[in-house]
Design a protein around this motif. Structure first.
Motif, PDB file in Angstrom:
ATOM      1  N   UNK A  43       1.150  -1.112   0.056  1.00  0.00           N
ATOM      2  CA  UNK A  43      -0.020  -0.115   0.123  1.00  0.00           C
ATOM      3  C   UNK A  43       0.923   1.340   0.089  1.00  0.00           C
ATOM      4  N   UNK A  44       2.031   1.343   0.689  1.00  0.00           N
ATOM      5  CA  UNK A  44       2.831   2.491   0.876  1.00  0.00           C
ATOM      6  C   UNK A  44       3.657   2.450  -0.762  1.00  0.00           C
ATOM      7  N   UNK A  45       4.125   1.434  -1.152  1.00  0.00           N
ATOM      8  CA  UNK A  45       4.630   1.378  -2.540  1.00  0.00           C
ATOM      9  C   UNK A  45       3.522   2.036  -3.655  1.00  0.00           C
ATOM     10  N   UNK A  46       2.199   1.400  -3.579  1.00  0.00           N
ATOM     11  CA  UNK A  46       1.415   1.999  -4.415  1.00  0.00           C
ATOM     12  C   UNK A  46       1.234   3.350  -4.194  1.00  0.00           C
ATOM     13  N   UNK A  47       0.900   4.058  -2.965  1.00  0.00           N
ATOM     14  CA  UNK A  47       0.517   5.316  -2.603  1.00  0.00           C
ATOM     15  C   UNK A  47       1.676   6.140  -3.313  1.00  0.00           C
ATOM     16  N   UNK A  48       2.877   5.644  -2.954  1.00  0.00           N
ATOM     17  CA  UNK A  48       3.976   6.566  -3.596  1.00  0.00           C
ATOM     18  C   UNK A  48       4.056   6.457  -5.112  1.00  0.00           C
ATOM     19  N   UNK A  49       3.860   5.423  -5.795  1.00  0.00           N
ATOM     20  CA  UNK A  49       3.911   5.253  -7.104  1.00  0.00           C
ATOM     21  C   UNK A  49       2.802   6.480  -7.617  1.00  0.00           C
ATOM     22  N   UNK A  50       1.401   6.262  -7.171  1.00  0.00           N
ATOM     23  CA  UNK A  50       0.473   6.951  -7.693  1.00  0.00           C
ATOM     24  C   UNK A  50       0.617   8.630  -7.380  1.00  0.00           C
ATOM     25  N   UNK A  51       1.252   8.967  -6.304  1.00  0.00           N
ATOM     26  CA  UNK A  51       1.581  10.482  -5.888  1.00  0.00           C
ATOM     27  C   UNK A  51       2.508  10.817  -6.881  1.00  0.00           C
ATOM     28  N   UNK A  52       3.636  10.074  -7.148  1.00  0.00           N
ATOM     29  CA  UNK A  52       4.397  10.353  -7.897  1.00  0.00           C
ATOM     30  C   UNK A  52       3.906  10.787  -9.546  1.00  0.00           C
ATOM     31  N   UNK A  53       3.144   9.526 -10.002  1.00  0.00           N
ATOM     32  CA  UNK A  53       2.496   9.912 -11.423  1.00  0.00           C
ATOM     33  C   UNK A  53       1.699  11.190 -11.383  1.00  0.00           C
ATOM     34  N   UNK A  54       0.900  11.219 -10.202  1.00  0.00           N
ATOM     35  CA  UNK A  54      -0.014  12.743 -10.317  1.00  0.00           C
ATOM     36  C   UNK A  54       0.933  13.855 -10.363  1.00  0.00           C
ATOM     37  N   UNK A  55       2.002  14.015  -9.568  1.00  0.00           N
ATOM     38  CA  UNK A  55       3.188  14.990  -9.783  1.00  0.00           C
ATOM     39  C   UNK A  55       3.675  15.154 -10.874  1.00  0.00           C
ATOM     40  N   UNK A  56       3.940  14.146 -11.761  1.00  0.00           N
ATOM     41  CA  UNK A  56       4.589  14.507 -12.927  1.00  0.00           C
ATOM     42  C   UNK A  56       3.873  14.740 -14.283  1.00  0.00           C
ATOM     43  N   UNK A  57       2.477  13.968 -14.014  1.00  0.00           N
ATOM     44  CA  UNK A  57       1.667  13.937 -15.241  1.00  0.00           C
ATOM     45  C   UNK A  57       0.498  14.863 -15.046  1.00  0.00           C
ATOM     46  N   UNK A  58      -0.235  15.244 -13.790  1.00  0.00           N
ATOM     47  CA  UNK A  58      -1.318  16.192 -13.922  1.00  0.00           C
ATOM     48  C   UNK A  58      -0.926  17.451 -14.446  1.00  0.00           C
ATOM     49  N   UNK A  59       0.205  18.159 -13.957  1.00  0.00           N
ATOM     50  CA  UNK A  59       0.556  19.492 -14.495  1.00  0.00           C
ATOM     51  C   UNK A  59       0.546  19.709 -15.904  1.00  0.00           C
ATOM     52  N   UNK A  60       0.946  18.632 -16.508  1.00  0.00           N
ATOM     53  CA  UNK A  60       0.841  18.738 -18.200  1.00  0.00           C
ATOM     54  C   UNK A  60      -0.316  19.437 -18.679  1.00  0.00           C
ATOM     55  N   UNK A  61      -1.687  18.981 -18.111  1.00  0.00           N
ATOM     56  CA  UNK A  61      -2.725  19.362 -18.698  1.00  0.00           C
ATOM     57  C   UNK A  61      -3.304  20.292 -17.848  1.00  0.00           C
ATOM     58  N   UNK A  62      -2.791  20.853 -17.019  1.00  0.00           N
ATOM     59  CA  UNK A  62      -3.351  22.210 -16.448  1.00  0.00           C
ATOM     60  C   UNK A  62      -2.790  23.473 -17.095  1.00  0.00           C
ATOM     61  N   UNK A  63      -3.643  24.572 -16.799  1.00  0.00           N
ATOM     62  CA  UNK A  63      -2.958  25.922 -17.478  1.00  0.00           C
ATOM     63  C   UNK A  63      -1.913  26.473 -16.587  1.00  0.00           C
ATOM     64  N   UNK A  64      -1.113  27.043 -17.026  1.00  0.00           N
ATOM     65  CA  UNK A  64       0.081  27.436 -16.493  1.00  0.00           C
ATOM     66  C   UNK A  64      -0.301  28.423 -15.068  1.00  0.00           C
ATOM     67  N   UNK A  65       0.411  28.184 -13.882  1.00  0.00           N
ATOM     68  CA  UNK A  65       0.266  28.918 -12.681  1.00  0.00           C
ATOM     69  C   UNK A  65       0.446  30.026 -12.764  1.00  0.00           C
ATOM     70  N   UNK A  66      -0.519  30.804 -12.217  1.00  0.00           N
ATOM     71  CA  UNK A  66      -0.243  32.459 -12.184  1.00  0.00           C
ATOM     72  C   UNK A  66       1.139  32.717 -11.454  1.00  0.00           C
TER      73      UNK A  66
END
Length: 196
Positions: A43-66
């Motif tokens: 569960x710890x490994x899975x959580x770290x893996x998903x958190x890491x993917x979220x941190x590197x992938x989600x910002x690509x589809x978001x607008x630039x930060x002000x």
């Protein structure tokens, strides 16, 4: 993402012999805790893996930060802070306090590589991967690529560099190792800095 008992034991027992008594005690307490609860480590490994993917992938589809965005007001700013203000400092601080516990417990790339290794082709680790210079080449390549594409400033660059590194860890874990953590032992650029 399970590292498995052998992988955790390898990573946690890799604490250098010259470790200070305080550091040894800290490492032993952490090792004992995770050994007792090893079935929950997935569960710890899975959580770290998903958190890491979220941190590197989600910002690509978001607008630039002000410009006035904070880590609490914009996810892209949070992701950048998580990567450079938390992840990298924690890697090196963990070495001081608990030896190489980061590698066996929290590293998403090690967990992903270990998961792929359980489903691998069982090939022997090739000479080029066992070469002592491989982690140096890996470190230099990733550092130069990161500086070239602006990894500290652009979400696309973070996804490219860290996503590519994650993919490489998975491929090496899948192709080689025979349950021997080929990525972590032979190619990880941070493992080199941590003393492998």
């Amino acid at each position: 993402m399970s590292i498995g008992n052998e992988g955790v034991a390898d990573a946690l027992q890799a604490i250098p012999i010259h470790a200070t008594p305080r550091r040894e005690r800290s490492a032993n307490v952490i090792e004992a805790f995770f050994y007792r609860h090893r079935e929950r480590l997935v569960w710890l490994h899975g959580a770290m893996f998903l958190f890491f993917l979220a941190v590197i992938l989600i910002p690509v589809w978001l607008p630039d930060a002000p410009e006035n965005a904070t880590p609490l007001s914009h996810f892209t700013t949070f992701a950048n802070y998580a990567m450079w203000g938390l992840w990298f400092p924690l890697v090196f601080l963990s070495v001081i306090v608990t030896g190489r516990s980061w590698c066996g417990l929290l590293c998403p790339m090690g967990a992903a590589s270990e998961w792929a290794n359980k489903r691998d082709l069982q090939r022997a680790i090739p000479t080029w991967l066992r070469w002592e210079g491989t982690p140096i080449v890996s470190f230099l390549f990733i550092t130069i690529l990161g500086q070239t594409v602006g990894v500290r400033d652009h979400p696309e660059a973070i996804a490219e560099v860290f996503g590519g590194t994650m993919l490489l860890a998975i491929v090496i874990g899948y192709l080689y190792g025979r349950k021997k953590r080929a990525w972590c032992r032979h190619a990880c650029p941070i493992g080199l800095l941590l003393g492998r």
